[in-house]
Write a protein that holds these residues in place. Structure first.
Motif, short mmCIF file in Angstrom:
data_model
loop_
_atom_site.label_atom_id
_atom_site.label_comp_id
_atom_site.label_asym_id
_atom_site.label_seq_id
_atom_site.Cartn_x
_atom_site.Cartn_y
_atom_site.Cartn_z
N PRO A 9 0.79 -1.30 0.09
CA PRO A 9 -0.06 -0.06 0.09
C PRO A 9 0.94 1.36 -0.05
O PRO A 9 0.48 2.48 -0.08
N LEU A 10 2.01 1.11 0.40
CA LEU A 10 2.97 2.62 0.75
C LEU A 10 3.16 3.32 -0.63
O LEU A 10 2.82 4.66 -0.60
N VAL A 11 3.42 2.75 -1.63
CA VAL A 11 3.38 3.41 -3.06
C VAL A 11 2.22 4.24 -3.38
O VAL A 11 1.99 5.31 -3.87
N LEU A 12 1.11 3.40 -3.29
CA LEU A 12 -0.15 3.89 -3.57
C LEU A 12 -0.51 5.03 -2.71
O LEU A 12 -0.75 6.41 -3.18
N GLU A 13 -0.29 4.95 -1.39
CA GLU A 13 -0.56 5.90 -0.34
C GLU A 13 0.18 7.22 -0.65
O GLU A 13 -0.38 8.48 -0.44
N GLU A 14 1.37 7.20 -0.93
CA GLU A 14 2.32 8.21 -1.01
C GLU A 14 2.01 9.27 -2.17
O GLU A 14 1.99 10.28 -2.34
N ARG A 15 1.65 8.44 -3.22
CA ARG A 15 1.28 9.17 -4.48
C ARG A 15 0.00 9.72 -4.31
O ARG A 15 -0.40 11.01 -4.87
N VAL A 16 -1.00 9.37 -3.75
CA VAL A 16 -2.46 9.82 -3.39
C VAL A 16 -2.29 10.96 -2.64
O VAL A 16 -2.99 12.40 -3.13
N ARG A 17 -1.24 10.83 -1.60
CA ARG A 17 -1.27 12.07 -0.66
C ARG A 17 -0.31 13.30 -1.55
O ARG A 17 -0.36 14.81 -0.88
N ALA A 18 0.15 13.03 -2.69
CA ALA A 18 1.02 14.14 -3.31
C ALA A 18 -0.14 15.21 -3.85
O ALA A 18 0.20 16.29 -4.22
N HIS A 19 -1.44 14.87 -4.06
CA HIS A 19 -2.59 15.80 -4.25
C HIS A 19 -2.58 16.87 -3.34
O HIS A 19 -2.69 16.47 -2.11
N PRO A 20 -2.71 18.15 -3.59
CA PRO A 20 -2.61 19.25 -2.66
C PRO A 20 -3.83 19.31 -1.52
O PRO A 20 -3.77 19.87 -0.51
N LEU A 21 -4.94 18.59 -2.21
CA LEU A 21 -6.09 18.65 -1.25
C LEU A 21 -6.31 17.61 0.01
O LEU A 21 -7.02 17.38 0.74
N ILE A 22 -5.30 16.51 -0.33
CA ILE A 22 -5.41 15.04 0.32
C ILE A 22 -4.32 15.25 1.48
O ILE A 22 -3.19 15.82 1.45
N SER A 23 -4.77 15.00 2.51
CA SER A 23 -3.86 14.98 3.86
C SER A 23 -3.52 13.52 4.22
O SER A 23 -2.16 13.35 4.37
N GLN A 24 -4.14 12.73 4.24
CA GLN A 24 -3.82 11.26 4.59
C GLN A 24 -4.79 10.31 3.40
O GLN A 24 -5.61 10.63 3.02
N CYS A 25 -3.98 9.05 3.40
CA CYS A 25 -4.61 8.00 2.58
C CYS A 25 -4.16 6.72 3.10
O CYS A 25 -3.08 6.56 3.58
N ILE A 26 -5.38 5.83 3.44
CA ILE A 26 -4.97 4.49 3.81
C ILE A 26 -5.59 3.64 2.67
O ILE A 26 -6.83 3.59 2.38
N VAL A 27 -4.90 2.57 2.39
CA VAL A 27 -5.32 1.60 1.26
C VAL A 27 -5.65 0.41 1.87
O VAL A 27 -5.10 -0.13 2.79
N VAL A 28 -6.88 -0.06 1.55
CA VAL A 28 -7.52 -1.39 2.17
C VAL A 28 -7.86 -2.37 0.90
O VAL A 28 -7.74 -1.94 -0.09
#
Length: 607
Positions: free
Chosen positions: A484-503
């Motif tokens: 999940p790490l790679v996906l979460e880091e890239r999602v968080r790169a969006h300026p509106l997003i603070s946190q992301c957890i992949v399930v």
């Protein structure tokens, strides 16, 4: 490549402990400014001789109040000058500081105090004292409690006036490199925290090699007095490593207790460090703030062009360092010079104006962000380490930084990739074991190697990339393994997003829960002439959902279709440490989050 070694730059310590450096520096150069101390809103210099005298006086007070060689004394406070003072005073008399996060829950505090057999405790203020007081009845060995904001230093200094200096020195001389220096509890993302026993030799080997390797970049210009402002929590090994390295390496050290941009940035501009060590969150916040200011001023287009030029400029420099390019061309150099005056200089001013180099750890930094900062004149050396490795095990070298990786082994360290992809580390900074837990110690220490639990790979030049945690790999019901790490880091790169957890463990596909950055969302609403919205209304806004979807789609380009995020849900509140959903170092507590948001997770799968 499966294994790489970097030779040590220093000899293994044969005698003494961490406190010796305080006395050695004071004797060699008593007037050198060793620390900066915030008092009455102003920064005041503390010389090497003055710091030695304060450490000695406090050590005498601790002895007078019954602290003995080998005792464990808890420290529960934010990052401040007094923490460093207590650390070195305790090391003077052979005691072992046990850091507690100031945000720890009552039961966490009880467990750590009980497990470590703590006999005394130093807290910052009355709230912490009340936390300790609520469990003190279950801690028969805990005999003393001091409160920093209630005059603990003055009280102990007064208590020690009848103790001769020689008594402290006899204790100090009895400390050896293999003596335990501290017990630091892991953040516990997957269970109860474990106490890592770190020796004086662990810290000396780690910090002396780092100082020798990175000393040239501690200054912004030749002849500058090296200085750093420490705002990382001293309860974490990264902050502790910085503290010890600064004292041993002769780097002026200041303290800042707040990691929020509102509190931190003014102190950076007042203290004006030449070098900073931080977590990616800090660099992300600096960048996001600058982007929002540019949008408000109607300069969004020029700002984005400046970002693109900085990234291309840093990429060209990186290619030249690795022999795959000739460096920035004439046109790019000209564009870079223009934006340096108009944009990049402002970034440097935010960090005090003198910072040209920084080190980042604790979690991964997105490659493009690292390239931007390098192009803007601040090279961020990303590294990797654990509590069990006394901080850094790898770091990017100054002359050949490969952005998006965590670098090569620090001097004196070997990194090995096991058959299953797990990262193993060997070196003088690897801990001696978990307190009172030989079974777990044997499970991770294998013939001198530390099995880190992290997954990674080494490239042809020996640079390490971390790809995930063994325990966090998701396996879908179709049998697909997903990190999940790679996906979460890239999602968080969006300026509106603070946190992301992949399930998606044992589920038919991968999905995600996303939280929003309140400042970024408020700015986004303002720029689109939308009225402020309550969280429940905001998460249903179709324009916002479309923005978040763009961030998810961008992340999906990094993985195969089977590993991609099929659906997501925007949450109305952030994951916080107070809820028990983040560790003190801002890592996700996955099990706790999935339990707290079980209804939302089920809804992702139509249940």
């Amino acid at each position: 490549m499966r294994e790489v070694t970097e030779p040590s730059l220093v000899t293994a310590p044969q005698a003494g402990g961490l406190a010796d450096a305080v006395f050695d520096h004071a004797e060699a150069d008593p007037g050198r400014v060793a620390l900066g101390r915030r008092a009455a809103g102003e920064w005041q210099d503390v010389t090497a001789a003055a710091f030695r005298d304060e450490v000695l006086a406090l050590a005498k007070g601790l002895l007078a109040q019954g602290v003995r060689f080998g005792d464990r004394v808890a420290l529960m406070s934010r990052t401040r000058y007094e923490w460093t003072l207590f650390d070195f005073a305790l090391w003077c008399i052979g005691a072992q500081p046990v850091p507690l996060y100031p945000t720890s829950s009552t039961e966490q505090v009880f467990w750590m105090l009980h497990d470590a057999g703590v006999t005394a405790c130093v807290v910052e203020h009355e709230d912490h004292a009340m936390t300790i007081g609520s469990v003190i009845g279950r801690l028969p060995h805990l005999a003393r409690l001091w409160q920093l904001d209630a005059g603990a230093v003055e009280e102990l200094r007064e208590a020690g006036t009848r103790i001769d200096d020689d008594v402290v020195h006899r204790h100090r001389m009895a400390v050896t490199p293999d003596s335990p220096a501290t017990v630091i509890y892991t953040s516990g993302t997957t269970g109860r925290p474990r106490g890592c026993v770190l020796t004086h030799a662990n810290f000396m080997t780690e910090t002396d090699n780092l100082v020798r390797r990175y000393e040239p970049v501690f200054r912004s210009r030749p002849g500058d007095e090296p200085s750093t402002l420490l705002f990382l929590p001293l309860a974490h090994v990264f902050g502790r490593m910085v503290q010890v390295a600064a004292v041993r390496g002769g780097v002026k050290l200041g303290h800042q207790p707040q990691l929020s941009a509102e509190e931190l940035l003014p102190d950076l501009q007042a203290f004006r460090p030449t070098f900073v060590l931080a977590v990616p969150y800090v660099f992300e916040k600096v960048f996001a703030t600058a982007r929002r200011e540019a949008e408000r001023a109607g300069r969004e287009g020029p700002f984005e062009r400046a970002v693109e030029v900085a990234v291309r400029y840093a990429e060209a420099q990186e290619a030249r360092a690795f022999g795959t390019g000739s460096g920035p061309g004439a046109a790019l150099r000209l564009q870079h010079q223009v934006f340096d005056r108009l944009v990049y200089a402002r970034f440097r001013d935010v960090l005090g104006g003198r910072v040209r180099h920084a080190m980042s750890g604790g979690s991964a930094m997105e490659r493009r962000l690292g390239l931007f900062f390098a192009g803007a004149g601040i090279t961020v050396f990303e590294g990797y380490g654990l509590t069990e490795t006394t901080g850094a095990a790898t770091a990017n070298p100054p002359e050949r930084t490969r952005f998006g990786t965590v670098g090569v082994p620090v001097p004196g360290t070997t990194v090995h990739i096991a058959d299953d992809g797990e990262v193993w580390v060997r070196g003088g900074q690897v801990f001696s074991g978990y307190l009172g837990d030989p079974r777990t110690t044997e499970a991770v220490l294998r013939s001198g190697w530390l099995a880190t639990g992290d997954l990674g790979s080494l490239d042809e030049d020996g640079y390490l990339t971390i790809t995930g945690r063994k325990k966090e790999i998701l396996v879908t019901s179709g049998g697909k393994s997903v990190s999940p790490l790679v996906l979460e880091e890239r999602v968080r790169a969006h300026p509106l997003i603070s946190q992301c957890i992949v399930v998606g463990n044992d589920r038919p596909y991968v999905a995600a829960l996303v939280t929003l950055d309140p400042e970024a969302v408020a700015h986004w609403l303002q720029m689109r002439d939308k009225p402020p919205m309550e969280p429940a209304e905001l998460v249903r806004d179709p324009d916002l959902e479309a923005e978040i979807r763009r961030g998810v789609v961008a992340a999906n380009t990094l993985v195969s279709q089977a590993e991609s995020i099929r659906t997501f849900r925007i949450l109305g509140a952030q994951f916080t440490e107070e809820q028990g959903l983040l560790t003190a170092t801002l890592k996700l507590r996955r099990r706790a989050i999935e339990k707290a948001y079980a209804v939302e997770v089920e809804a992702l799968y139509g249940k």
